[in-house]
Design a protein around this motif. Structure first.
Motif, mmCIF file in Angstrom:
data_model
loop_
_atom_site.group_PDB
_atom_site.id
_atom_site.type_symbol
_atom_site.label_atom_id
_atom_site.label_comp_id
_atom_site.label_asym_id
_atom_site.label_seq_id
_atom_site.Cartn_x
_atom_site.Cartn_y
_atom_site.Cartn_z
ATOM 1 N N GLY A 42 14.263 28.869 29.168
ATOM 2 C CA GLY A 42 15.038 29.145 27.961
ATOM 3 C C GLY A 42 15.710 27.894 27.423
ATOM 4 N N MET A 43 16.271 27.098 28.320
ATOM 5 C CA MET A 43 16.919 25.852 27.888
ATOM 6 C C MET A 43 15.916 24.935 27.211
ATOM 7 N N MET A 44 14.734 24.828 27.790
ATOM 8 C CA MET A 44 13.721 23.930 27.221
ATOM 9 C C MET A 44 13.267 24.403 25.843
ATOM 10 N N LEU A 45 13.082 25.706 25.683
ATOM 11 C CA LEU A 45 12.613 26.218 24.393
ATOM 12 C C LEU A 45 13.689 26.069 23.317
ATOM 13 N N VAL A 46 14.940 26.320 23.687
ATOM 14 C CA VAL A 46 16.030 26.108 22.729
ATOM 15 C C VAL A 46 16.110 24.630 22.359
ATOM 16 N N GLY A 47 15.997 23.775 23.375
ATOM 17 C CA GLY A 47 16.053 22.335 23.128
ATOM 18 C C GLY A 47 14.902 21.871 22.251
ATOM 19 N N ALA A 48 13.704 22.353 22.533
ATOM 20 C CA ALA A 48 12.535 21.951 21.740
ATOM 21 C C ALA A 48 12.692 22.381 20.288
ATOM 22 N N ASP A 85 27.673 17.548 20.821
ATOM 23 C CA ASP A 85 28.178 18.838 20.330
ATOM 24 C C ASP A 85 27.057 19.704 19.760
ATOM 25 N N GLU A 86 26.124 19.074 19.074
ATOM 26 C CA GLU A 86 25.018 19.844 18.481
ATOM 27 C C GLU A 86 24.131 20.445 19.571
ATOM 28 N N VAL A 87 23.907 19.707 20.645
ATOM 29 C CA VAL A 87 23.120 20.258 21.752
ATOM 30 C C VAL A 87 23.889 21.399 22.405
ATOM 31 N N ARG A 88 25.167 21.189 22.632
ATOM 32 C CA ARG A 88 25.966 22.230 23.298
ATOM 33 C C ARG A 88 26.038 23.503 22.452
ATOM 34 N N TRP A 89 26.098 23.331 21.159
ATOM 35 C CA TRP A 89 26.098 24.513 20.275
ATOM 36 C C TRP A 89 24.752 25.232 20.387
ATOM 37 N N ALA A 90 23.665 24.450 20.376
ATOM 38 C CA ALA A 90 22.323 25.049 20.415
ATOM 39 C C ALA A 90 22.104 25.851 21.699
ATOM 40 N N ILE A 91 22.630 25.364 22.815
ATOM 41 C CA ILE A 91 22.407 26.044 24.100
ATOM 42 C C ILE A 91 23.551 26.996 24.451
ATOM 43 N N SER A 92 24.410 27.277 23.479
ATOM 44 C CA SER A 92 25.589 28.091 23.784
ATOM 45 C C SER A 92 25.241 29.540 24.127
ATOM 46 N N GLY A 93 24.034 29.977 23.819
ATOM 47 C CA GLY A 93 23.617 31.328 24.200
ATOM 48 C C GLY A 93 22.848 31.367 25.505
ATOM 49 N N THR A 152 23.949 23.679 37.028
ATOM 50 C CA THR A 152 23.982 22.249 36.707
ATOM 51 C C THR A 152 25.294 21.747 36.126
ATOM 52 N N GLY A 153 26.121 22.641 35.618
ATOM 53 C CA GLY A 153 27.304 22.172 34.892
ATOM 54 C C GLY A 153 26.955 21.678 33.494
ATOM 55 N N TYR A 154 25.699 21.835 33.081
ATOM 56 C CA TYR A 154 25.206 21.583 31.720
ATOM 57 C C TYR A 154 25.024 20.101 31.371
ATOM 58 N N MET A 155 25.755 19.211 32.035
ATOM 59 C CA MET A 155 25.732 17.795 31.641
ATOM 60 C C MET A 155 24.303 17.237 31.591
ATOM 61 N N ASN A 156 23.537 17.461 32.649
ATOM 62 C CA ASN A 156 22.195 16.884 32.696
ATOM 63 C C ASN A 156 21.226 17.591 31.744
ATOM 64 N N ILE A 157 21.522 18.845 31.428
ATOM 65 C CA ILE A 157 20.698 19.551 30.438
ATOM 66 C C ILE A 157 20.892 18.904 29.066
ATOM 67 N N VAL A 158 22.132 18.632 28.720
ATOM 68 C CA VAL A 158 22.423 17.983 27.433
ATOM 69 C C VAL A 158 21.763 16.605 27.388
ATOM 70 N N THR A 159 21.904 15.853 28.471
ATOM 71 C CA THR A 159 21.303 14.511 28.537
ATOM 72 C C THR A 159 19.790 14.589 28.380
ATOM 73 N N ALA A 160 19.169 15.562 29.044
ATOM 74 C CA ALA A 160 17.712 15.686 28.994
ATOM 75 C C ALA A 160 17.241 16.024 27.587
ATOM 76 N N ILE A 161 17.927 16.924 26.915
ATOM 77 C CA ILE A 161 17.520 17.307 25.559
ATOM 78 C C ILE A 161 17.655 16.097 24.617
ATOM 79 N N GLN A 162 18.763 15.374 24.765
ATOM 80 C CA GLN A 162 18.932 14.196 23.905
ATOM 81 C C GLN A 162 17.872 13.135 24.222
ATOM 82 N N ALA A 163 17.546 12.981 25.487
ATOM 83 C CA ALA A 163 16.538 11.989 25.882
ATOM 84 C C ALA A 163 15.167 12.370 25.321
ATOM 85 N N ALA A 164 14.850 13.654 25.335
ATOM 86 C CA ALA A 164 13.568 14.110 24.804
ATOM 87 C C ALA A 164 13.482 13.803 23.309
ATOM 88 N N GLY A 165 14.577 13.943 22.609
ATOM 89 C CA GLY A 165 14.595 13.594 21.195
ATOM 90 C C GLY A 165 14.353 12.105 21.012
#
Ligand code: FES
Ligand code: FES
Length: 152
Positions: A103-109, A121-129, A135-148
Motif C-alpha cells: 500500500g505504501m509503495m502504490l500510494v508513493g508511486a 510534508d507532501e509525502v506524509r500527507w499522501a501516506i496519511s491513510g 518503521t516509524g515512517y521516517m525511512n518510508i518517507v525517505t524511500a518515496i522521496q529517493a524514488a522521485g
C-alpha cells in the motif's frame, strides 16, 4: 454478475457476487496476494490498489465497481525489474515486516506520478491513510522521496 477488469495490464473476466469485496476478488479470485488485509474497516491502507491510477482501499469497494476499470496491484509495479519505488524501499530500508509495504509503495508511486519531487510534508500527507506498525515512517518517507529523485 460478470465483470471485466484490466489488472496489471491484463484483461480479466469473472463471475462475482454483487456483494464481493474488491480485495477478496483480487486476493482470492485472481491470486494476487500482494494486496493485504490489515483491518477490513478502511483504516490501515494495507489493501490499497491503484484504481484508474488513483490509490483506493480495496476493502472498501465492491468488485463490481471495478467493471470496465483498470487496476494496478503491487505485482504490477515491477516491469522487467523492480520499479524505482521498490528499489528505493529496498535501498533505504523502507520496510520491516512488509505488511504495509504494498500500500505504501502504490500510494508513493501515485504521488510521484503527479509530483516527482515531493516535500517531506507532501509525502506524509499522501501516506496519511496508511498505517505502519514497524518503521516509524521516517525511512518510508525517505524511500518515496529517493524514488522521485531517481526519475520515477
Ligand atoms: Fe483495507 Fe485496512 S484492510 S484499509
Ligand atoms: Fe511492518 Fe509497515 S513494515 S507494518
Amino acid at each position: 454478475m460478470e465483470i471485466t477488469t484490466t489488472v496489471n495490464g491484463t484483461s480479466e473476466t469473472r463471475d462475482v457476487e454483487p456483494r464481493r469485496l474488491l480485495v477478496d476478488f483480487i486476493r482470492t479470485d485472481l491470486g494476487l496476494t500482494g494486496t493485504h488485509i490489515g483491518c477490513d474497516t478502511t483504516s490501515c491502507g494495507a489493501c490499497t490498489v491503484l484504481y484508474e491510477g488513483t490509490p483506493m482501499k480495496s476493502c472498501t469497494m465492491f468488485a463490481v465497481q471495478a467493471d470496465g476499470k483498470a487496476l494496478t496491484t503491487v505485482e504490477g509495479l515491477a516491469e522487467g525489474g523492480l520499479h524505482p519505488i521498490q528499489e528505493a524501499f529496498k535501498q533505504h530500508h523502507g520496510l520491516q515486516c512488509g505488511f504495509c509495504t504494498p500500500g505504501m509503495m502504490l500510494v508513493g508511486a501515485a504521488l510521484l506520478e503527479s509530483n516527482p519531487n515531493p516535500t517531506d510534508d507532501e509525502v506524509r500527507w499522501a501516506i496519511s491513510g496508511n498505517i505502519c506498525r514497524c518503521t516509524g515512517y521516517m525511512n518510508i518517507v525517505t524511500a518515496i522521496q529517493a524514488a522521485g529523485g531517481e526519475g520515477s
